[in-house]
Design a protein around this motif. Structure first.
Motif, PDB file in Angstrom:
ATOM      1  N   ILE A  55       0.815  -1.216   0.000  1.00 49.21           N
ATOM      2  CA  ILE A  55       0.000   0.000   0.000  1.00 49.21           C
ATOM      3  C   ILE A  55       0.849   1.266   0.000  1.00 49.21           C
ATOM      4  N   GLU A  56       2.122   1.145   0.383  1.00 48.62           N
ATOM      5  CA  GLU A  56       3.042   2.283   0.290  1.00 48.62           C
ATOM      6  C   GLU A  56       3.534   2.391  -1.147  1.00 48.62           C
ATOM      7  N   LYS A  57       3.135   3.454  -1.839  1.00 50.23           N
ATOM      8  CA  LYS A  57       3.437   3.573  -3.270  1.00 50.23           C
ATOM      9  C   LYS A  57       4.765   4.254  -3.553  1.00 50.23           C
ATOM     10  N   SER A  58       5.346   4.927  -2.564  1.00 47.29           N
ATOM     11  CA  SER A  58       6.628   5.577  -2.783  1.00 47.29           C
ATOM     12  C   SER A  58       7.760   4.570  -2.580  1.00 47.29           C
ATOM     13  N   ASN A  59       8.994   5.037  -2.723  1.00 49.70           N
ATOM     14  CA  ASN A  59      10.132   4.127  -2.555  1.00 49.70           C
ATOM     15  C   ASN A  59      10.670   4.122  -1.130  1.00 49.70           C
ATOM     16  N   GLU A  60       9.929   4.745  -0.207  1.00 50.26           N
ATOM     17  CA  GLU A  60      10.297   4.725   1.202  1.00 50.26           C
ATOM     18  C   GLU A  60       9.047   4.719   2.072  1.00 50.26           C
ATOM     19  N   LEU A  61       9.073   3.934   3.131  1.00 52.95           N
ATOM     20  CA  LEU A  61       8.053   3.981   4.164  1.00 52.95           C
ATOM     21  C   LEU A  61       8.626   4.827   5.297  1.00 52.95           C
ATOM     22  N   VAL A  62       8.035   5.993   5.546  1.00 50.82           N
ATOM     23  CA  VAL A  62       8.555   6.919   6.551  1.00 50.82           C
ATOM     24  C   VAL A  62       7.760   6.764   7.846  1.00 50.82           C
ATOM     25  N   LEU A  63       8.465   6.447   8.923  1.00 48.04           N
ATOM     26  CA  LEU A  63       7.868   6.284  10.247  1.00 48.04           C
ATOM     27  C   LEU A  63       8.217   7.501  11.085  1.00 48.04           C
ATOM     28  N   HIS A  64       7.225   8.042  11.785  1.00 48.08           N
ATOM     29  CA  HIS A  64       7.446   9.267  12.562  1.00 48.08           C
ATOM     30  C   HIS A  64       6.473   9.301  13.733  1.00 48.08           C
ATOM     31  N   GLY A  65       6.965   9.720  14.883  1.00 45.71           N
ATOM     32  CA  GLY A  65       6.096   9.950  16.026  1.00 45.71           C
ATOM     33  C   GLY A  65       5.898   8.765  16.945  1.00 45.71           C
ATOM     34  N   TYR A  66       6.623   7.678  16.707  1.00 44.43           N
ATOM     35  CA  TYR A  66       6.457   6.475  17.514  1.00 44.43           C
ATOM     36  C   TYR A  66       7.613   6.336  18.518  1.00 44.43           C
ATOM     37  N   GLU A  67       7.283   6.124  19.769  1.00 47.31           N
ATOM     38  CA  GLU A  67       8.321   5.936  20.787  1.00 47.31           C
ATOM     39  C   GLU A  67       9.208   4.741  20.467  1.00 47.31           C
ATOM     40  N   MET A  68       8.621   3.704  19.859  1.00 44.61           N
ATOM     41  CA  MET A  68       9.388   2.493  19.580  1.00 44.61           C
ATOM     42  C   MET A  68      10.416   2.656  18.460  1.00 44.61           C
ATOM     43  N   GLN A  69      10.475   3.831  17.850  1.00 49.53           N
ATOM     44  CA  GLN A  69      11.564   4.095  16.918  1.00 49.53           C
ATOM     45  C   GLN A  69      12.910   3.985  17.627  1.00 49.53           C
ATOM     46  N   LYS A  70      12.880   4.183  18.956  1.00 46.46           N
ATOM     47  CA  LYS A  70      14.113   4.112  19.739  1.00 46.46           C
ATOM     48  C   LYS A  70      14.637   2.682  19.894  1.00 46.46           C
ATOM     49  N   SER A  71      13.902   1.694  19.392  1.00 42.90           N
ATOM     50  CA  SER A  71      14.414   0.319  19.383  1.00 42.90           C
ATOM     51  C   SER A  71      15.465   0.138  18.292  1.00 42.90           C
TER      52      SER A  71
END
Length: 204
Positions: A106-122
């Motif tokens: 469903i992500e049509k671009s060449n990157e899936l951008v994740l933002h705003g999630y605390e678990m990014q710190k994993s």
């Protein structure tokens, strides 16, 4: 045979992945680096939840060849690419989770951008939910050598830090050792599930 010290940790990770259902129907493949020349890679067609030491093949990183003559995973070229591109990479995990597979479509671009999630710190080097994490998305291809060349070209222009998605296929991620690769896998899978649920809720 002397067992590489990380192979026991990789086996535990594979069994954990199998319990999670993240490598169904013998899908997925896992590896560790032995040294600059060799890696150990799961044999093709094996159930990842019940792998043993005997199910891993020594593969030459430069040539993708297994001296034993047995058949390593179909995605061998992606594992060896990561070991060539990142000298610090010590383990690679490739899984077919539903969240990664659906999001990659469903992500049509060449990157899936994740933002705003605390678990990014994993993810190694991430210290704030305010940062953005871009996970590359590549079109799936049965020509693994050609796919590896596209991924390598991408990596010359943009950072490849934790992993990448293959559209309609799954996630490949890595770390300095099995523990870090496993943490990246679990963290990314949680983030993918959150992102997928968020998109479903926001859909008009």
């Amino acid at each position: 045979m002397t067992v590489h010290p990380q192979l026991n940790a990789l086996l535990e990770a594979c069994h954990w992945i199998g319990i999670k259902g993240w490598a169904p129907a013998t899908g997925g493949n896992m590896s560790i680096r032995e040294d600059d020349r060799w890696c150990w890679l799961s044999e093709s067609g094996k159930d990842k939840g019940s792998l043993t030491h005997a199910d891993f093949l020594q593969v030459e990183i430069a040539t993708n060849q297994a001296p034993s003559g047995r058949r390593p995973s179909a995605e061998t070229g992606l594992h060896t690419l990561i070991y060539r591109l990142f000298p610090a990479a010590g383990a690679v995990l490739h899984v077919h989770t539903a969240n990664a597979t659906v999001l990659s479509r469903i992500e049509k671009s060449n990157e899936l951008v994740l933002h705003g999630y605390e678990m990014q710190k994993s993810l190694r080097g991430q210290s704030s939910h305010l940062d953005s994490v871009a996970i590359p998305v590549f079109d799936n291809d049965q020509d693994i050598d050609g796919l590896a060349r596209r991924i390598e070209h991408y990596g010359t222009e943009r950072p490849l830090s934790y992993g990448f998605l293959l559209r309609g296929h799954g996630l490949t991620c890595w770390g300095r050792d099995v523990a870090e690769a496993r943490r990246h896998l679990e963290g990314l899978e949680f983030l993918f599930e959150c992102e997928l649920r968020l998109r479903q809720l926001e859909k008009p």
